[in-house]
Design a protein around this motif. Structure first.
Motif, mmCIF file in Angstrom:
data_model
loop_
_atom_site.group_PDB
_atom_site.id
_atom_site.type_symbol
_atom_site.label_atom_id
_atom_site.label_comp_id
_atom_site.label_asym_id
_atom_site.label_seq_id
_atom_site.Cartn_x
_atom_site.Cartn_y
_atom_site.Cartn_z
ATOM 1 N N HIS A 1 -12.216 -8.130 -8.700
ATOM 2 C CA HIS A 1 -13.398 -8.151 -7.834
ATOM 3 C C HIS A 1 -13.298 -6.961 -6.868
ATOM 4 N N PHE A 2 -14.342 -6.147 -6.801
ATOM 5 C CA PHE A 2 -14.344 -4.969 -5.932
ATOM 6 C C PHE A 2 -15.198 -5.249 -4.704
ATOM 7 N N GLU A 3 -14.658 -4.979 -3.531
ATOM 8 C CA GLU A 3 -15.427 -5.227 -2.314
ATOM 9 C C GLU A 3 -14.980 -4.282 -1.202
ATOM 10 N N THR A 4 -15.966 -3.753 -0.459
ATOM 11 C CA THR A 4 -15.609 -2.881 0.661
ATOM 12 C C THR A 4 -15.186 -3.736 1.860
ATOM 13 N N LYS A 5 -14.405 -3.165 2.744
ATOM 14 C CA LYS A 5 -13.875 -3.842 3.937
ATOM 15 C C LYS A 5 -13.164 -5.155 3.569
ATOM 16 N N ALA A 6 -12.526 -5.169 2.420
ATOM 17 C CA ALA A 6 -11.921 -6.411 1.915
ATOM 18 C C ALA A 6 -10.650 -6.788 2.678
ATOM 19 N N GLU A 7 -10.055 -5.837 3.404
ATOM 20 C CA GLU A 7 -8.758 -6.137 4.034
ATOM 21 C C GLU A 7 -8.846 -7.237 5.097
ATOM 22 N N LYS B 1 -11.131 -9.741 4.896
ATOM 23 C CA LYS B 1 -11.677 -10.961 4.291
ATOM 24 C C LYS B 1 -10.703 -11.632 3.342
ATOM 25 N N TYR B 2 -9.827 -10.850 2.760
ATOM 26 C CA TYR B 2 -8.876 -11.403 1.800
ATOM 27 C C TYR B 2 -7.455 -11.114 2.280
ATOM 28 N N PRO B 3 -6.690 -12.170 2.621
ATOM 29 C CA PRO B 3 -5.327 -11.964 3.116
ATOM 30 C C PRO B 3 -4.467 -11.093 2.185
ATOM 31 N N ALA B 4 -4.687 -11.187 0.867
ATOM 32 C CA ALA B 4 -3.873 -10.393 -0.061
ATOM 33 C C ALA B 4 -4.137 -8.894 0.115
ATOM 34 N N VAL B 5 -5.394 -8.547 0.389
ATOM 35 C CA VAL B 5 -5.714 -7.130 0.633
ATOM 36 C C VAL B 5 -5.154 -6.717 1.994
ATOM 37 N N GLY B 6 -5.265 -7.620 2.977
ATOM 38 C CA GLY B 6 -4.717 -7.350 4.313
ATOM 39 C C GLY B 6 -3.212 -7.100 4.256
ATOM 40 N N ALA B 7 -2.504 -7.944 3.508
ATOM 41 C CA ALA B 7 -1.051 -7.791 3.378
ATOM 42 C C ALA B 7 -0.715 -6.457 2.721
ATOM 43 N N SER B 8 -1.464 -6.105 1.681
ATOM 44 C CA SER B 8 -1.215 -4.840 0.984
ATOM 45 C C SER B 8 -1.499 -3.647 1.877
ATOM 46 N N SER B 9 -2.527 -3.782 2.687
ATOM 47 C CA SER B 9 -2.859 -2.718 3.621
ATOM 48 C C SER B 9 -1.701 -2.496 4.607
ATOM 49 N N ILE C 1 -8.493 -8.805 -5.965
ATOM 50 C CA ILE C 1 -9.472 -8.052 -5.172
ATOM 51 C C ILE C 1 -8.953 -6.659 -4.843
ATOM 52 N N ILE C 2 -9.797 -5.653 -5.067
ATOM 53 C CA ILE C 2 -9.488 -4.283 -4.637
ATOM 54 C C ILE C 2 -10.424 -3.916 -3.497
#
Ligand code: MN
Length: 280
Positions: free
Chosen positions: A204-210, A212-220, A179-180
């Motif tokens: 998978h592209f999604e706005t405000k993903a940080e 909703k998806y722990p992997a995006v949150g961790a990267s953030s 997810i990006i």
């Protein structure tokens, strides 16, 4: 029995839910995008990204959106920091999260990564970096300014995200779910990276993903940490504090920097195409 179920749905799921029961739409309360009242439940979708199912049949409506953990994990996600800041680098991280990593994140107090302050980021990020597979790219201002002569900001971001996944894939096999946090439409993303040697697909592209998806949150969190550390180093090197953002405090900072170190050095600490440079 009446119950309340709160879920964070993806944009696609929100639309699906809305479309299915839109003939039962009622007046949305404050901070809600919409509210539906099908038989036996009240379903409210909030601006925050949370959807609340209430009433005796809440679980009936919510069940098809309660994904099994096995579907959710493992997942990889990426996010970037520094693109709205006049000073400092652009940092992009990509992370791999399985369900144990996700449990660790909960334990560390990561729910809404955007809501964490700098102090919390400095405490949590090193713990994450010790325990999860990730890759991190830091494009310093000197390189950024050179690259920006031939690439717009979104092209730069796209190339960094792709490279972060290429690097992550050398540490661990990438999962099916990638997810990006969306910054440009999917077709443009792939156009920007069409010249790259390795291209990671099925994203998978999604706005405000940080949130909703722990992997995006961790990267953030990891990218924000890298940005903070870079700003610390710049402060030490140039003997002054650098302001985040691109507003009046950054303008003031730019004036101070040029006075102390000269205009020629500005490209080493700032994104010189920003309007702030004209305000000098
Ligand atoms: Mn983002």
């Amino acid at each position: 029995m009446a119950e309340t179920i709160t879920l964070k749905l993806t944009n696609t799921q929100e639309t699906k839910l809305y479309e299915a029961f839109k003939e039962h739409e009622s007046r949305a309360p404050a901070y809600a995008k919409w509210q539906l009242k099908p038989e036996g439940a009240v379903i409210t979708c909030y601006e925050s990204g949370k959807t609340v199912f209430q009433g005796k049949d809440a679980s009936v409506y919510a069940s098809s959106f309660q994904t099994a953990e096995s579907d959710e994990f493992p997942q990889a996600g990426s996010d970037e920091v520094g693109t709205g800041d006049y000073f400092g680098p652009v940092c992009v991280a990509a992370s791999y999260i399985d369900k144990d990593h996700a449990a660790l994140m909960k334990k560390l107090g990561v729910r809404d990564s955007k809501a964490l302050n700098d102090e919390q980021i400095r405490r949590i990020a090193p713990e994450l970096m010790k325990n999860i597979p990730y890759s991190l790219l830091i494009l310093d201002n000197g390189k950024y300014n050179t690259v920006h002569e031939t690439n717009n900001m979104n092209a730069i971001k796209a190339k960094l995200h792709n490279q972060a996944y290429v690097n992550l894939s050398k540490k661990i096999a990438l999962p099916k779910k990638i997810i990006i946090d969306q910054f440009t439409p999917e077709n443009l993303y792939y156009r920007y990276i069409s010249g790259e040697k390795n291209i990671i697909r099925n994203i998978h592209f999604e706005t405000k993903a940080e949130d909703k998806y722990p992997a995006v949150g961790a990267s953030s969190i990891i990218a924000r940490y890298a940005f903070l550390i870079s700003m610390d180093r710049m402060s030490e090197e140039w003997g002054m504090e650098f302001q985040k953002g691109a507003g009046a405090p950054a303008d003031k900072c730019a004036k101070e920097f040029v006075k102390k170190h000269g205009f020629d050095n500005l490209s080493k600490v700032a994104k010189i195409h920003f309007k702030n440079t004209e305000n000098l």
